[in-house]
Each structure stands twice: as C-alpha cells, then as structure tokens.
Scaffold this active site. Structure first.
Site, PDB file in Angstrom:
ATOM      1  N   HIS A  40     100.160 145.002 102.750  1.00 61.54           N
ATOM      2  CA  HIS A  40      99.564 145.161 104.091  1.00 61.54           C
ATOM      3  C   HIS A  40      98.037 145.321 104.018  1.00 61.54           C
ATOM      4  O   HIS A  40      97.483 146.368 104.384  1.00 61.54           O
ATOM      5  CB  HIS A  40     100.187 146.349 104.824  1.00 61.54           C
ATOM      6  CG  HIS A  40      99.997 146.278 106.316  1.00 61.54           C
ATOM      7  ND1 HIS A  40     100.915 146.749 107.222  1.00 61.54           N
ATOM      8  CD2 HIS A  40      98.985 145.772 107.062  1.00 61.54           C
ATOM      9  CE1 HIS A  40     100.475 146.548 108.451  1.00 61.54           C
ATOM     10  NE2 HIS A  40      99.291 145.948 108.383  1.00 61.54           N
ATOM     11  N   GLU A  90     107.921 149.470 105.145  1.00 59.98           N
ATOM     12  CA  GLU A  90     106.742 149.653 104.299  1.00 59.98           C
ATOM     13  C   GLU A  90     106.163 151.057 104.488  1.00 59.98           C
ATOM     14  O   GLU A  90     106.303 151.628 105.556  1.00 59.98           O
ATOM     15  CB  GLU A  90     105.679 148.580 104.620  1.00 59.98           C
ATOM     16  CG  GLU A  90     105.083 148.715 106.017  1.00 59.98           C
ATOM     17  CD  GLU A  90     103.996 147.689 106.304  1.00 59.98           C
ATOM     18  OE1 GLU A  90     104.239 146.473 106.178  1.00 59.98           O
ATOM     19  OE2 GLU A  90     102.902 148.132 106.685  1.00 59.98           O
ATOM     20  N   ARG A 100     104.114 141.778 111.474  1.00 67.20           N
ATOM     21  CA  ARG A 100     104.880 142.996 111.224  1.00 67.20           C
ATOM     22  C   ARG A 100     106.206 142.608 110.586  1.00 67.20           C
ATOM     23  O   ARG A 100     106.828 141.602 110.983  1.00 67.20           O
ATOM     24  CB  ARG A 100     105.161 143.750 112.534  1.00 67.20           C
ATOM     25  CG  ARG A 100     103.967 144.483 113.137  1.00 67.20           C
ATOM     26  CD  ARG A 100     103.520 145.672 112.281  1.00 67.20           C
ATOM     27  NE  ARG A 100     102.423 146.415 112.883  1.00 67.20           N
ATOM     28  CZ  ARG A 100     101.136 146.216 112.599  1.00 67.20           C
ATOM     29  NH1 ARG A 100     100.776 145.287 111.731  1.00 67.20           N
ATOM     30  NH2 ARG A 100     100.207 146.964 113.166  1.00 67.20           N
TER      31      ARG A 100
HETATM   32  C1  8YV Z   1      95.548 147.478 109.836  1.00 67.79           C
HETATM   33  C2  8YV Z   1      97.167 145.972 111.121  1.00 67.79           C
HETATM   34  O1  8YV Z   1      95.089 147.622 108.579  1.00 67.79           O
HETATM   35  O2  8YV Z   1      95.546 146.263 112.805  1.00 67.79           O
HETATM   36  C3  8YV Z   1      96.724 146.083 112.524  1.00 67.79           C
HETATM   37  O3  8YV Z   1      97.596 145.994 113.402  1.00 67.79           O
HETATM   38  O4  8YV Z   1      98.273 145.675 110.888  1.00 67.79           O
HETATM   39  C4  8YV Z   1      96.321 146.204 109.932  1.00 67.79           C
HETATM   40  O5  8YV Z   1      95.535 145.094 109.737  1.00 67.79           O
HETATM   41  C5  8YV Z   1      96.294 148.703 110.160  1.00 67.79           C
HETATM   42  O6  8YV Z   1      97.133 148.590 111.221  1.00 67.79           O
HETATM   43  C6  8YV Z   1      95.357 149.867 110.324  1.00 67.79           C
HETATM   44  O7  8YV Z   1      95.899 150.889 111.110  1.00 67.79           O
END
Ligand code: 8YV
Length: 322
Positions: free
Chosen positions: A288, A269, A240
């Site tokens: 992302h 983001e 993150r």
């Molecule tokens: C996802 C992510 O695409 O799963 C996670 O925490 O950061 C990503 O890989 C995204 O969050 C989908 O909601």
C-alpha cells in the site's frame, strides 16, 4: 485573541506538514508514529476540536459515536474514506474531508509499476537473481505478457483512473472504461465507455481497479467477473482490497485464467492478507504505497490542512465528503 483549535494528528506526518500544523494550530502530534487503539483515539478526542487521521484508523460507527462532542471535523490524510463511517459522522454533525487530486500522479505511477511488474514477472525474476537461482538463459526463460498495444480496462474513471489511463496510452494501450457516468470528451480522451462492468471485462487485457470501496463495489472482481476477462488477463489493484474476491483471484492466478496480478492493496492489510498470495509466483505485491512519495505526502498533508483552515474559518472545505 481566540485560542487556536486543537488538532489530533493520528500518525507521524511529513516535517513540513507538521511545521504548518504547529504554526496554525495546537497540534497533538504522534512523533513515534504509534498506531492508536480505538479506545486511545476516543480518549484523546476529548482534548481536540478536529482529527487528522489516515486510513490506518478505523473510525467505525461505534468509535465515532464515542468521540468527544468537541470534535467538529475529521480531515482525512487520504483520498479514500472507507475507513470512516460517514453516516455516523453526519449523524453527529462531524464534517469529513479527504485529499483528492494530489495523489493521482503517484498512484498512477504505482499502477504502471504493478502492471509491468506483474506482466513481465518482475518479482519472480528479482527473487531468482537475489537467491542465486538464476543459472541459465534460454528463449523460453521468464517469458511474460507484453502490454504494449493491448486493451487497458479501467473500473472507476475518477481522478486516479484518468491519470493512469493517460500513462497507459504511453504504452499505446487502447483504453476502455466503466464509470457510473460517462466522462466528457476531453476527459475521456478517446477511451471507449462501457455502461456496465460486464461490458468492460471482455475488453480488458489489463484490468486496473480505481473505484472506491463501497458496499456496491465490495467483491466486484469475483469469480463471475474474472471469467468474463480475456484469457491471460492481468489485474492491477491500487484502490482497495475489498473490491477483489481474494479466493476467486487466487484460483484464477493458479489456473492461468489470469496471467498475473499486481496488487498494492489487500483485504485484511497489513497483517492479515490472504496467505494464498504469498506462495504465488505470478503476483507482484506492494505494501500500500500508492501515494508514498515525498511530494505527494506533503501535498496530502497540506490539502488536509487547507480543509481544516476552511472549517475553522467558518468556510465550506474544498473536499467535504460528509
Ligand atoms: C494513502 C490511500 O497512503 O489516500 C488513500 O486513499 O489509499 C493511500 O494512498 C493512505 O490512505 C493514507 O491514509
């Protein structure tokens, strides 16, 4: 026959996931993949027994406080759940789940891409070829950082961290890690444990961030931390953006203290990322997409549905986080 529970699905999900949703639930789908406002989510919650959101929905304490009493669960389509105020959900008796395990391989792939892309100046080279700026070759041309045999430092040796470390070993990298608790010998797989981030940092020629965003990890990679890295280190972030202090990283990328960074996640983001990154040559930036493979997106959806199936069958969901 009891009626099927209604699930508010906030984003367009893979066809196979939506087919299972339609089979087993009354699904409120989002075929045009509109990004709902908090007000819309609150309004739609009156018609649903559970939500299936992504990290793009910011379920703050205020939003959760205003969700309909009908909502029993928030089954996230994500492993990270920093977009959900879990304390607020708990206070309302709303179950929260995530989707661990299934995206570790995909995210580790992106971490390797970012490491290599940053270390070997891939963005810069790509731009040069595309823009017809490539005019010459010399031994000094586009010389980057070799990662083979270097030290790979992991902050947060959870599921994604462990798979990424395994991939880094494919480059003969010597894995060092910081985690809140030391792993057992099998999962550690010869990696060197550090009981503090400060101890890890001088041993990270490549620093790969895999810890969740929490109040404790916010801004963890700041100017003081970066100063402790070896000169010319490479930083990779697939976790993150909040874990990184952008001003500090940008300053270190400009000074050369950090040779390059590969980033898939950002503060602010998608639309409000630090503008300083856009002008730097020594960054490899992705939007992302850590878990963005067909296989993984299906698996994430099925995992979220497994959790909902358990909840509505009166069982404990496998991935309960609140
Ligand atoms: C996802 C992510 O695409 O799963 C996670 O925490 O950061 C990503 O890989 C995204 O969050 C989908 O909601």
């Amino acid at each position: 026959m009891t009626s099927k529970p209604t699930i508010l699905v906030t984003r367009k999900l893979p066809d196979a996931v939506e087919a299972r949703l339609a089979r087993d639930y009354n699904a409120i789908l989002n075929p045009h993949d509109k990004l709902y406002t908090p007000e819309e989510l609150i309004e739609m919650s009156a018609k649903a027994d559970a939500m299936l959101p992504c990290h793009s929905e910011h379920l703050t304490a205020d939003v959760i406080g205003k969700l309909s009493d009908r909502i029993k669960a928030i089954a996230n389509f994500s492993v990270g759940y920093d977009h959900v105020d879990v304390a607020a959900a708990k206070a309302r008796g709303i179950i929260v789940t995530n989707t661990p395990d299934v995206l570790s391989d995909a995210t580790a792939e992106i971490a390797m891409l970012l490491m290599l892309g940053a270390a070997r100046r891939a963005s810069e080279g790509e731009r040069l070829v595309r823009s017809q700026g490539w005019k010459d070759w010399s031994p000094a041309f586009m010389v980057g950082t070799q990662v083979t045999g270097k030290r790979f430092g992991v902050i947060g040796m959870g599921r994604v961290g462990q798979v990424t470390a395994k991939r880094a070993r494919g480059f003969d990298m010597d894995v060092h890690y910081y985690n809140r608790s030391r792993l057992d010998a099998t999962r550690e797989a010869g990696a060197t444990y550090h009981d503090s981030v400060d101890s890890l940092l001088p041993n990270a020629d490549v620093l790969s961030i895999h810890c969740p965003a929490t109040p404790e990890t916010k801004g963890l990679v700041n100017a003081a931390a970066i100063e402790k890295l070896p000169d010319g280190a490479v930083i990779v972030n697939t976790s993150r953006g909040a874990v990184v202090d952008d001003d500090a990283l940008i300053a270190a990328l400009k000074s050369g203290k950090v040779a390059a960074a590969g980033l898939d996640v950002f503060n602010g983001e998608p639309v409000d990322i630090h503008p300083g990154y856009r002008d730097l040559q020594n960054v490899f930036l992705l939007p992302h997409i850590g878990s963005a493979t067909r296989e993984t997106r299906n698996a994430m959806g099925f995992r979220a549905l497994d959790n909902l199936d358990a909840i509505f069958a009166g069982r404990e969901p496998g991935d309960r986080v609140a």
